[in-house]
Design a protein around this motif. Sequence first.
Motif, PDB file in Angstrom:
ATOM      1  N   UNK A   1       0.900  -1.275  -0.008  1.00 31.96           N
ATOM      2  CA  UNK A   1       0.002   0.185  -0.168  1.00 31.96           C
ATOM      3  C   UNK A   1       0.931   1.194  -0.084  1.00 31.96           C
ATOM      4  N   UNK A   2       1.826   1.300   0.846  1.00 29.86           N
ATOM      5  CA  UNK A   2       2.676   2.465   0.723  1.00 29.86           C
ATOM      6  C   UNK A   2       3.536   2.627  -0.520  1.00 29.86           C
ATOM      7  N   UNK A   3       4.050   1.564  -1.085  1.00 27.55           N
ATOM      8  CA  UNK A   3       4.549   1.468  -2.479  1.00 27.55           C
ATOM      9  C   UNK A   3       3.816   2.210  -3.458  1.00 27.55           C
ATOM     10  N   UNK A   4       2.177   1.774  -3.498  1.00 26.89           N
ATOM     11  CA  UNK A   4       1.306   2.126  -4.374  1.00 26.89           C
ATOM     12  C   UNK A   4       0.922   3.573  -4.231  1.00 26.89           C
ATOM     13  N   UNK A   5       0.945   4.131  -2.744  1.00 28.17           N
ATOM     14  CA  UNK A   5       0.632   5.560  -2.878  1.00 28.17           C
ATOM     15  C   UNK A   5       2.121   6.339  -3.298  1.00 28.17           C
ATOM     16  N   UNK A   6       3.121   5.596  -3.099  1.00 31.15           N
ATOM     17  CA  UNK A   6       4.369   6.627  -3.730  1.00 31.15           C
ATOM     18  C   UNK A   6       4.258   6.664  -5.200  1.00 31.15           C
ATOM     19  N   UNK A   7       3.935   5.543  -5.732  1.00 30.97           N
ATOM     20  CA  UNK A   7       3.733   5.390  -7.324  1.00 30.97           C
ATOM     21  C   UNK A   7       2.578   6.426  -7.694  1.00 30.97           C
ATOM     22  N   UNK A   8       1.751   6.639  -6.982  1.00 25.09           N
ATOM     23  CA  UNK A   8       0.595   7.349  -7.384  1.00 25.09           C
ATOM     24  C   UNK A   8       0.888   8.897  -7.376  1.00 25.09           C
ATOM     25  N   UNK A   9       1.783   9.164  -6.125  1.00 19.93           N
ATOM     26  CA  UNK A   9       2.228  10.616  -6.021  1.00 19.93           C
ATOM     27  C   UNK A   9       2.967  10.729  -7.201  1.00 19.93           C
ATOM     28  N   UNK A  10       4.079   9.796  -7.384  1.00 16.51           N
ATOM     29  CA  UNK A  10       5.156  10.389  -8.575  1.00 16.51           C
ATOM     30  C   UNK A  10       4.267  10.234  -9.921  1.00 16.51           C
ATOM     31  N   UNK A  11       3.387   9.510  -9.990  1.00 18.31           N
ATOM     32  CA  UNK A  11       2.486   9.586 -11.406  1.00 18.31           C
ATOM     33  C   UNK A  11       2.007  10.840 -11.605  1.00 18.31           C
ATOM     34  N   UNK A  12       1.283  11.329 -10.473  1.00 16.89           N
ATOM     35  CA  UNK A  12       0.450  12.777 -10.434  1.00 16.89           C
ATOM     36  C   UNK A  12       1.758  13.826 -10.557  1.00 16.89           C
TER      37      UNK A  12
END
Length: 89
Positions: free
Chosen positions: A28-39
Amino acid sequence: MATEKRLSARRKHTLKSCMLVVANNLLEAESQVKATEREKFLAEKCPPLDVPYSREELMELCKKLHQQINISEEERYCTEFKLNMVLDE
């Protein structure tokens, strides 16, 4: 002969549950980081689009977008060509 201590089924289940909880939290933490990076990436590369109201402005926007698409396609093909050259060597 050394005796091995065996884990009870309950203890094994508890350990597996704990490991799954930790793994789930990490995912979950990794997916949040990736979503932030994508945005962040999209905010940098794709500014907000102002939709024009007249036909001329819309045509000009289409031409501009078409030019940007051509540039990105050329970059992609260039990168792909370079990659194939490196792989062939």
